[in-house]
Design a protein around this motif. Structure first.
Motif, PDB file in Angstrom:
ATOM      1  N   LYS A   1     -10.740   6.147  -5.161  1.00 58.13           N
ATOM      2  CA  LYS A   1     -10.511   7.108  -4.072  1.00 58.13           C
ATOM      3  C   LYS A   1      -9.100   7.694  -4.104  1.00 58.13           C
ATOM      4  N   GLY A   2      -8.312   7.317  -5.120  1.00 51.94           N
ATOM      5  CA  GLY A   2      -6.963   7.853  -5.256  1.00 51.94           C
ATOM      6  C   GLY A   2      -5.894   7.059  -4.534  1.00 51.94           C
ATOM      7  N   ARG A   3      -6.285   5.971  -3.873  1.00 52.05           N
ATOM      8  CA  ARG A   3      -5.309   5.132  -3.176  1.00 52.05           C
ATOM      9  C   ARG A   3      -4.541   4.289  -4.189  1.00 52.05           C
ATOM     10  N   VAL A   4      -3.278   4.047  -3.875  1.00 47.18           N
ATOM     11  CA  VAL A   4      -2.427   3.267  -4.780  1.00 47.18           C
ATOM     12  C   VAL A   4      -1.943   2.013  -4.063  1.00 47.18           C
ATOM     13  N   ALA A   5      -2.015   0.895  -4.775  1.00 47.00           N
ATOM     14  CA  ALA A   5      -1.468  -0.370  -4.287  1.00 47.00           C
ATOM     15  C   ALA A   5      -0.589  -0.947  -5.391  1.00 47.00           C
TER      16      ALA A   5
ATOM     17  N   PRO B   1       0.530   8.725  -2.055  1.00 45.85           N
ATOM     18  CA  PRO B   1       1.084   8.462  -3.386  1.00 45.85           C
ATOM     19  C   PRO B   1       1.405   9.724  -4.188  1.00 45.85           C
TER      20      PRO B   1
ATOM     21  N   ARG C   1       1.339   4.868   0.845  1.00 50.61           N
ATOM     22  CA  ARG C   1       0.776   5.979   1.622  1.00 50.61           C
ATOM     23  C   ARG C   1       1.255   7.291   1.012  1.00 50.61           C
TER      24      ARG C   1
ATOM     25  N   GLY D   1       0.852  -1.188   0.000  1.00 46.44           N
ATOM     26  CA  GLY D   1       0.000   0.000   0.000  1.00 46.44           C
ATOM     27  C   GLY D   1       0.887   1.237   0.000  1.00 46.44           C
TER      28      GLY D   1
ATOM     29  N   ARG E   1      -4.277   2.548  -9.165  1.00 45.51           N
ATOM     30  CA  ARG E   1      -4.911   3.576  -8.340  1.00 45.51           C
ATOM     31  C   ARG E   1      -6.415   3.315  -8.346  1.00 45.51           C
ATOM     32  N   ASP E   2      -7.043   3.330  -7.167  1.00 43.93           N
ATOM     33  CA  ASP E   2      -8.482   3.093  -7.113  1.00 43.93           C
ATOM     34  C   ASP E   2      -9.257   4.404  -7.247  1.00 43.93           C
TER      35      ASP E   2
END
Length: 117
Positions: free
Chosen positions: A106-110, A70, A68, A66, A103-104
């Motif tokens: 909601k803007g989160r990156v994995a 990004p 944090r 994950g 990137r999902d």
């Protein structure tokens, strides 16, 4: 594209050094290594090799990192699109794999790593 400035870069280097030291600690190392590993990759544009500490979750031959904050980090961008090769330190050994960053909504990156060999 550079983000931050010299103070931010120095703070990040200090934080990363502290995390690496914790991983190497006889007292705290075993607990820290369950959640923090080192990844090594080659920059797409620079061709330079980088090794950085990252938090991770592992299930079998899949490692999920994950990212944090990004927007303030660039390393994961090396794995967009088709992704690319990466090495993940697990159980004291470097394991090769193929990483893809996503990137999902909601803007989160994995970054998902499929380990090989």
């Amino acid at each position: 594209m550079r983000r931050g400035g010299p103070l931010v870069e120095r703070a990040v280097r200090g934080y990363n050094s502290a995390m690496v030291a914790l991983r190497s600690s006889r007292r705290w190392g075993p607990a820290v290594r369950r959640h923090l590993t080192m990844v090594t990759y080659t920059g797409r544009r620079s061709g330079r090799t980088f090794t950085i500490p990252v938090g991770y979750r592992r299930t079998g031959n899949t490692v999920v990192i994950g990212v944090r904050g990004p927007g303030a980090k660039n390393w994961w961008r090396n794995f967009t699109g088709e992704g690319g090769p990466i090495s993940v330190e697990l159980d004291g050994a470097d394991r090769p794999g193929h990483a893809i960053a996503r990137r999902d909504e909601k803007g989160r990156v994995a970054v998902t790593v499929q380990l090989t060999a």
